[in-house]
Scaffold this motif. Structure first.
Motif, mmCIF file in Angstrom:
data_model
loop_
_atom_site.group_PDB
_atom_site.id
_atom_site.type_symbol
_atom_site.label_atom_id
_atom_site.label_comp_id
_atom_site.label_asym_id
_atom_site.label_seq_id
_atom_site.Cartn_x
_atom_site.Cartn_y
_atom_site.Cartn_z
ATOM 1 N N GLU A 1 21.142 -1.980 0.275
ATOM 2 C CA GLU A 1 20.543 -2.898 -0.684
ATOM 3 C C GLU A 1 19.081 -3.113 -0.330
ATOM 4 O O GLU A 1 18.751 -3.475 0.793
ATOM 5 C CB GLU A 1 21.295 -4.237 -0.672
ATOM 6 C CG GLU A 1 20.836 -5.219 -1.734
ATOM 7 C CD GLU A 1 21.705 -6.464 -1.767
ATOM 8 O OE1 GLU A 1 21.174 -7.566 -1.514
ATOM 9 O OE2 GLU A 1 22.933 -6.317 -2.030
ATOM 10 N N ILE A 2 18.202 -2.859 -1.281
ATOM 11 C CA ILE A 2 16.764 -3.017 -1.068
ATOM 12 C C ILE A 2 16.181 -3.867 -2.199
ATOM 13 O O ILE A 2 16.750 -3.927 -3.288
ATOM 14 C CB ILE A 2 16.053 -1.651 -1.010
ATOM 15 C CG1 ILE A 2 16.259 -0.867 -2.318
ATOM 16 C CG2 ILE A 2 16.544 -0.845 0.184
ATOM 17 C CD1 ILE A 2 15.491 0.443 -2.376
ATOM 18 N N PRO A 3 15.049 -4.537 -1.966
ATOM 19 C CA PRO A 3 14.462 -5.364 -3.020
ATOM 20 C C PRO A 3 13.681 -4.538 -4.034
ATOM 21 O O PRO A 3 13.035 -3.546 -3.683
ATOM 22 C CB PRO A 3 13.533 -6.294 -2.242
ATOM 23 C CG PRO A 3 13.135 -5.500 -1.048
ATOM 24 C CD PRO A 3 14.344 -4.691 -0.685
ATOM 25 N N VAL B 1 8.888 -2.299 2.783
ATOM 26 C CA VAL B 1 7.664 -2.176 2.018
ATOM 27 C C VAL B 1 7.820 -1.028 1.046
ATOM 28 O O VAL B 1 8.088 0.102 1.433
ATOM 29 C CB VAL B 1 6.466 -1.908 2.951
ATOM 30 C CG1 VAL B 1 5.184 -1.792 2.139
ATOM 31 C CG2 VAL B 1 6.357 -3.011 3.995
ATOM 32 N N ALA B 2 7.668 -1.327 -0.236
ATOM 33 C CA ALA B 2 7.800 -0.268 -1.230
ATOM 34 C C ALA B 2 6.613 0.658 -1.122
ATOM 35 O O ALA B 2 5.479 0.238 -1.155
ATOM 36 C CB ALA B 2 7.896 -0.886 -2.623
ATOM 37 N N VAL B 3 6.835 1.912 -0.999
ATOM 38 C CA VAL B 3 5.822 2.944 -0.894
ATOM 39 C C VAL B 3 6.286 4.208 -1.602
ATOM 40 O O VAL B 3 7.377 4.266 -2.136
ATOM 41 C CB VAL B 3 5.548 3.315 0.589
ATOM 42 C CG1 VAL B 3 4.943 2.167 1.341
ATOM 43 C CG2 VAL B 3 6.807 3.770 1.275
ATOM 44 N N ALA B 4 5.070 4.260 -1.567
ATOM 45 C CA ALA B 4 5.502 5.533 -2.009
ATOM 46 C C ALA B 4 6.649 6.041 -1.008
ATOM 47 O O ALA B 4 6.668 5.568 0.102
ATOM 48 C CB ALA B 4 4.302 6.491 -2.018
ATOM 49 N N VAL C 1 13.407 4.664 8.769
ATOM 50 C CA VAL C 1 14.500 4.143 7.940
ATOM 51 C C VAL C 1 13.963 4.065 6.517
ATOM 52 O O VAL C 1 13.215 3.155 6.170
ATOM 53 C CB VAL C 1 14.979 2.765 8.432
ATOM 54 C CG1 VAL C 1 16.129 2.255 7.565
ATOM 55 C CG2 VAL C 1 15.409 2.840 9.889
ATOM 56 N N ASN C 2 14.343 5.040 5.700
ATOM 57 C CA ASN C 2 13.770 5.183 4.366
ATOM 58 C C ASN C 2 14.856 5.123 3.295
ATOM 59 O O ASN C 2 16.032 5.363 3.579
ATOM 60 C CB ASN C 2 13.013 6.509 4.279
ATOM 61 C CG ASN C 2 12.068 6.713 5.447
ATOM 62 O OD1 ASN C 2 11.169 5.921 5.688
ATOM 63 N ND2 ASN C 2 12.285 7.786 6.211
ATOM 64 N N ALA D 1 11.137 3.527 -0.880
ATOM 65 C CA ALA D 1 10.745 2.506 0.090
ATOM 66 C C ALA D 1 11.025 2.943 1.512
ATOM 67 O O ALA D 1 11.803 3.864 1.756
ATOM 68 C CB ALA D 1 11.491 1.192 -0.193
ATOM 69 N N THR D 2 10.387 2.254 2.449
ATOM 70 C CA THR D 2 10.613 2.508 3.866
ATOM 71 C C THR D 2 10.453 1.219 4.644
ATOM 72 O O THR D 2 9.704 0.331 4.233
ATOM 73 C CB THR D 2 9.617 3.561 4.401
ATOM 74 O OG1 THR D 2 9.899 3.833 5.778
ATOM 75 C CG2 THR D 2 8.176 3.077 4.273
ATOM 76 N N PHE D 3 11.170 1.093 5.736
ATOM 77 C CA PHE D 3 10.939 -0.007 6.664
ATOM 78 C C PHE D 3 9.714 0.342 7.492
ATOM 79 O O PHE D 3 9.576 1.478 7.970
ATOM 80 C CB PHE D 3 12.147 -0.206 7.594
ATOM 81 C CG PHE D 3 13.137 -1.212 7.096
ATOM 82 C CD1 PHE D 3 12.781 -2.547 6.969
ATOM 83 C CD2 PHE D 3 14.425 -0.836 6.764
ATOM 84 C CE1 PHE D 3 13.692 -3.486 6.521
ATOM 85 C CE2 PHE D 3 15.347 -1.770 6.307
ATOM 86 C CZ PHE D 3 14.978 -3.097 6.190
#
Length: 314
Positions: free
Chosen positions: A233-235, A3-6, A287-288, A274-276
């Protein structure tokens, strides 16, 4: 789902002391020999015990440094790191104006308008003394897509003298593929402190790193951790893969997005993005991820000059 977050080392310094004592006496003074030896033994014992007494005496100036001293030095180093870097970090608020306050993008932002609704919060950092601010695209996505004139961006900055002030952030360019965006504020009359840029190609798993940002709206928050992994690799917000991301266990939560990930020297090595999260909880799993600074350095100049990423111009 994403989930992209801050090491500091120390040296123990012990007071120097002779390991043996040489005693010279005349053969003609045999009657004093026993007394001399007795005095020598007492003297030698005193020399041997002296460093031990210095070691344990709490007020001795030559006492060996205790672990608490090393801990204090480490804490002082972190405090100094934060104090030197935090003025380069900004807080960003995404605002939506009331229906009767919609206007053109050239109008000065009514930053004290009580009717302005806060749509989201994030972080960013000062890129240069001209007022360019780097953040995540998803932090300012509504502003980037706005065509009605109802979206505004409010930026809280600190100048080099420690004075806080608000400015409107105008979007200059953005690149959803890398989740990057650049804002511009009018910094006339203020001395900004741009962040010091580091490199990310030479990072090593296990080295210390720190995140500064505004999680859940709590400004100037420092979290600590290590580089947990490299080449992840992240979206991106548009679904494409961002390769080469930095994984860290330094806490990154909503509102940290767009803020800098820094090394032990205070140099930016990434952009927190982002963070899981545990499904259904919204709680970070530890996990960030951060976009590597080498990627940022490659793309941001194009966004400042052209408003679009390099790949979109050909």
């Amino acid at each position: 789902m994403v989930v992209a977050v801050a090491a500091s080392s120390h040296t123990l310094a012990t007071p120097s002391s002779p390991l043996s004592t040489t005693i010279c006496c005349s053969n003609s003074i045999n009657k004093n020999l026993a007394l001399t030896r007795r005095r020598a033994l007492v003297f030698s014992s005193t020399v041997i015990l002296s460093p031990l007494l210095n070691f344990y005496h709490p007020n001795s100036t030559s006492a060996i440094a205790l672990p608490e001293d090393e801990l204090q030095q480490e804490e002082d180093r972190l405090v100094h790191l934060f104090q030197e870097t935090s003025p380069s970090v900004v807080s960003i608020q995404d605002l939506e104006l009331a229906n009767n306050r919609k206007s053109t993008s050239n109008e000065v932002l009514p930053i004290d308008d009580e009717n302005a609704k806060v749509e989201g919060k994030g972080s960013g950092f000062i890129w240069d003394k001209f007022g360019h601010i780097v953040t995540n695209y998803h932090v300012v996505a509504k502003l980037a897509k706005d065509k009605s004139g109802s979206q505004r961006c409010k930026v809280l900055l600190v100048d080099a003298k420690g004075n806080s002030f608000f400015k409107e952030g105008k979007i200059v360019g953005y690149d959803p593929d890398y989740d990057l965006a650049v804002l511009k504020v009018d910094a006339e009359g203020y001395e900004l402190k741009p962040i010091v840029l580091g490199t990310s190609h030479d990072l090593r798993v296990g080295q210390s790193c720190f995140a500064i940002g505004n999680p859940y709206g709590f400004e100037d928050t420092l979290t600590t951790g290590v580089v947990s992994g490299l080449g992840r690799e992240i979206p991106s917000p548009n679904g494409r893969a961002i390769r080469g991301a930095i994984q860290t266990d330094a806490a990154i939560n909503a509102g940290n997005s767009g803020g800098p990930l820094i090394n032990s020297y205070g140099h930016a090595i990434g952009v927190n993005t982002a963070t899981f999260t545990r499904k259904g909880t919204g709680v970070s799993s530890g996990v960030n991820f951060a976009i590597p600074i080498d990627t940022v350095v490659k793309n941001v100049p194009y966004l400042i000059v052209y408003g679009t990423p390099y790949s979109d111009r050909y």
